[in-house]
Design an enzyme around this catalytic site. Sequence first.
Site, short mmCIF file in Angstrom:
data_model
loop_
_atom_site.label_atom_id
_atom_site.label_comp_id
_atom_site.label_asym_id
_atom_site.label_seq_id
_atom_site.Cartn_x
_atom_site.Cartn_y
_atom_site.Cartn_z
N GLY A 51 8.77 0.92 8.02
CA GLY A 51 9.96 1.46 7.36
C GLY A 51 10.49 2.70 8.03
O GLY A 51 10.82 3.68 7.37
N ALA A 265 18.30 1.22 8.24
CA ALA A 265 19.54 1.88 7.87
C ALA A 265 19.35 2.95 6.79
O ALA A 265 20.25 3.77 6.57
CB ALA A 265 20.54 0.84 7.38
N HIS A 266 18.18 2.94 6.11
CA HIS A 266 17.99 3.88 5.00
C HIS A 266 18.04 5.33 5.48
O HIS A 266 18.26 6.23 4.70
CB HIS A 266 16.65 3.62 4.30
N CYS A 408 0.94 -13.04 -3.40
CA CYS A 408 1.27 -14.18 -4.26
C CYS A 408 2.22 -13.72 -5.37
O CYS A 408 2.00 -12.68 -5.99
CB CYS A 408 0.00 -14.75 -4.89
#
Length: 561
Positions: A51, A265-266, A408
């Site tokens: 991130g 882009a954050h 899951c």
Amino acid sequence: MAGTAGARTVRAPHGGDLTCRGWAQEAALRMLMNNLDPDVAERPEDLVVYGGNGRAARSWRDFDAIVATLRRLADDETMLVQSGRAVAVFRTHEWAPRVLISNAMIVPEWATLEEFRRLEDAGLTMFGQMTAGSWAYIGSQGILQSTFETFAAVADRRFGGTLAGTLTVTAGLGGMGGAQPLAITMNGGVVLCLEVDQAKIDRRMRLGYLDAQADDLDHALAVALAAKDQRRALSIGLRANAAEVLPEIVSRDVPVDIATDQTSAHDPLLYAVPGLSERETADLRANDPRTYVLRARASMADHVRALSALHDRGTEVFEYGNGIRVEADLGGFKRAFDFPGFIAAYIRPLFCEAKGHCRWIALSGDPADIAVIDAAMLEEFADNQSVTRWLRLAARHVRVQGLPARTCMLGYGERARAGKVINDLVRDGKVRAPVAIGREHLDSGSVASPYRETEGMLDGSDAIADWPVLNALLNASSGATWVGVQHGGGTGIGRSVHTGMVVIADGTPLAALRVDRVMTNDPGSGVVRHADAGYPRAVEFAAEQGIWTPSLSVEAGKGTP
Ligand code: NAD
């Protein structure tokens, strides 16, 4: 700033022997180290997990202090971690979390990217992104199922249940974005992924997430369109800047069926501006960040203008959780919000039943443990086609990255059943060591993010951040092993508050209780958050499941319960 001083290669210990005083502490230590495993983290030398700038600890010295503290921590003590730094240990009790984490929290009026950077440069804070700072990252596989389900929802809505014969164009092959090519080919589609960094393309190919790389745009389109015509699943990487190449794809009238984006882009400082060399980029970022941000926003405006043009032509377009629409808007493109975010478009109905992505991690490091759990889950959820389909696909396609793990998608009720299955396997010695159970922050009750998870809420409550705070307090009170409260993950500083939790299944009767409470209450808070916002399915589901919601009873005229 974290910097690389003291950097070294870190990998989690494997096996059934403790290096700490209990499995809860050992689990935190192994998961922290796993976050920084070079096979898992994107830039481990800098403590960056994924991130863009999501870190696991503030500096290497802080990493060492956290590890040393975990090794000494007793079963009735709790370590406090303030933005990647171990600041205190207090005596609590056995049911309490062993670690409480708060990352990048800033008083709202000060919560700007500029002020965050000032504080970060002064060594006072750290960006935790989502699972990086709360020690639950498991590599691109962590987001793979969520990405797979999102594209499956697109397939159901627009393309008759499969992506075969469709072309998707996207960008960003980082820690999260790198899951896109595999998720799309698992749905039968063809995808062209634009990425500026050759090393990321190589990494995704090495990890089995990306099939091929093209030499240039002509080559990429020829290969992609041939595969689309033959209805053959294929993922192609192209070293290119999306702000430059997507407008070119639009001008060539390429028949693109689906378009999205997962560049970083954050934070506009992390978005690559076209036309700048690597050196010019580094210089401008370091010496004139304001100008860099203005240029990045202008480039994002070009990028989103192209996405919007595709949307106008009927292409299925959505923002994939990185805040690029608001950045493009700030860069001068005023139609950025013409297309939706992916949660509002596809995921919200699932959130009404708290269906979200859990993960379990074999602390033994032995992939056989995950295979044993897969088999038990296939039996437990034999009548749930979405679970069994996913588990079979995952066993075939997902390679081990760091500690073996499985994700899951499970809802309220199902998560507690899964937790019991796992704790029983540990108790009966069917797996070699305890198992950590956690989830994404991108979940139904754990996040307020008006450009993503809570975009366009029915009652307008998009920016209400009480919900994730209550979720964290509830998890800490229910027996989670560690809990993290964070700010800015996904769409950027000032734009989200979210929480993570991990609970350890060590096979003991106490773990059975803790796992059951956490795996019930954590998703329960998501059902309540959506019922409170007035989603009829969530209201109905809360009633069906017997979740006690006093305010809804009062509103429904049933009096005080
Ligand atoms: P990352 O930093 O690991 O990767 C981003 C990639 O984008 C990098 O490889 C970078 O080289 C590339 N890039 C940057 N500008 C580009 C451009 N103009 N053209 C082409 N490539 C460009 O980040 P990540 O972990 O992959 O996350 C991506 C984004 O998604 C972040 O903004 C993150 O906050 C957000 N996010 C999404 C989800 C989700 O579920 N969808 C979850 C968490 C975070």
